[in-house]
Design an enzyme around this catalytic site. Structure first.
Site, PDB file in Angstrom:
ATOM      1  CG  ASP A 171       6.173   3.074   8.768  1.00 50.28           C
ATOM      2  OD1 ASP A 171       5.318   2.504   8.068  1.00 50.28           O
ATOM      3  OD2 ASP A 171       6.051   3.228   9.994  1.00 50.28           O
TER       4      ASP A 171
ATOM      5  CB  SER B  53       1.454   0.021  14.902  1.00 51.56           C
ATOM      6  OG  SER B  53       0.553   0.219  13.838  1.00 51.56           O
TER       7      SER B  53
ATOM      8  CG  HIS C 287       4.068  -0.041  10.281  1.00 53.22           C
ATOM      9  ND1 HIS C 287       3.898   1.293  10.605  1.00 53.22           N
ATOM     10  CD2 HIS C 287       3.069  -0.712  10.921  1.00 53.22           C
ATOM     11  CE1 HIS C 287       2.845   1.429  11.389  1.00 53.22           C
ATOM     12  NE2 HIS C 287       2.324   0.228  11.601  1.00 53.22           N
TER      13      HIS C 287
END
Length: 228
Positions: free
Chosen positions: A179, A31, A207
């Protein structure tokens, strides 16, 4: 005073390397951590031996307009990277109205967010997620300060717009097929912009890999092979 940005977070990472006497490292991030990895690989290339970027998007891509349209219920614009899924947008809107007056309410809200980020395909280990959230809350001096992390991800200075075509380090892009925050097109775009990058799309991953049993081991195997 403006919040800290990506360059500041990358400087923190460099300081850690310096503190351990590491000249160049195999950098792995997920991320926003993967975006920090991109920044380091472009602007501090001698510090990055290899890069593994998970659940990310090209660091120069500004998702704000797509997010705004999605939050307003408007359709995406042709040719842009997709916004979060409808279920994730609904979660964000609901979460904004959810009471967080007590410790239990705050813990429950964070666990629900981790469940949403997990995606709706692979199993979700709620016990592990709740334990993680409880430890984070216990050690936090100021829970509200966590919003600065989010603001740093949204801040777009010129250094984020540097072309990823300059990346020379061997790069692995790992992305989940489920995701909800960055649909797979984001991982595809990231891999396409980095010369020689290899894309691994993991079926069912959301995610993050942290609370899907067995997924972290699979990703670790990918990273070990890549860095070798």
């Amino acid at each position: 005073m403006p919040p800290y940005g990506l360059a500041d977070l990358a400087a923190d990472a460099e300081t850690v390397l310096d503190g351990h006497g590491v000249t160049a490292a195999d950098v792995v991030g997920t991320s926003l951590g993967a975006t920090i990895g991109q920044w380091l690989t472009v602007h501090r290339p001698t510090r990055v031996r290899t890069l593994t970027a998970m659940a990310s998007s090209p660091m120069g891509h500004h998702p704000g307009p797509a997010w705004a349209r999605a939050m307003a219920g408007r359709p995406p614009v042709a040719g842009e990277l997709p916004p979060p899924t409808a279920s994730f947008v609904s979660h964000v809107l609901t979460s904004a109205r959810t009471p967080r007056a007590t410790r239990q309410e705050r813990l429950d809200a964070d666990v629900r967010t981790w469940r949403m980020l997990n995606g709706d395909v692979l199993p979700f280990d709620e016990v592990a997620a709740r334990s993680f959230v409880e430890r984070c809350h216990a050690r936090a001096g100021n829970l509200a300060a966590a919003s600065n992390h989010d603001l740093a991800g949204r801040r777009f200075d010129d250094d984020r717009r540097a072309p990823l075509s300059a990346v020379a380090a061997a790069t692995l892009v790992v992305h989940g097929s489920a995701d909800p925050l960055f649909p797979p097109a984001h991982g595809e775009a990231l891999a396409a912009q980095i010369p020689g990058a290899r894309l691994e799309v993991l079926p069912g991953m959301g995610h993050h890999p942290f609370f899907s049993p067995g997924l972290t081991r699979r990703i670790a195997d990918l990273i070990v092979r890549h860095t070798a």
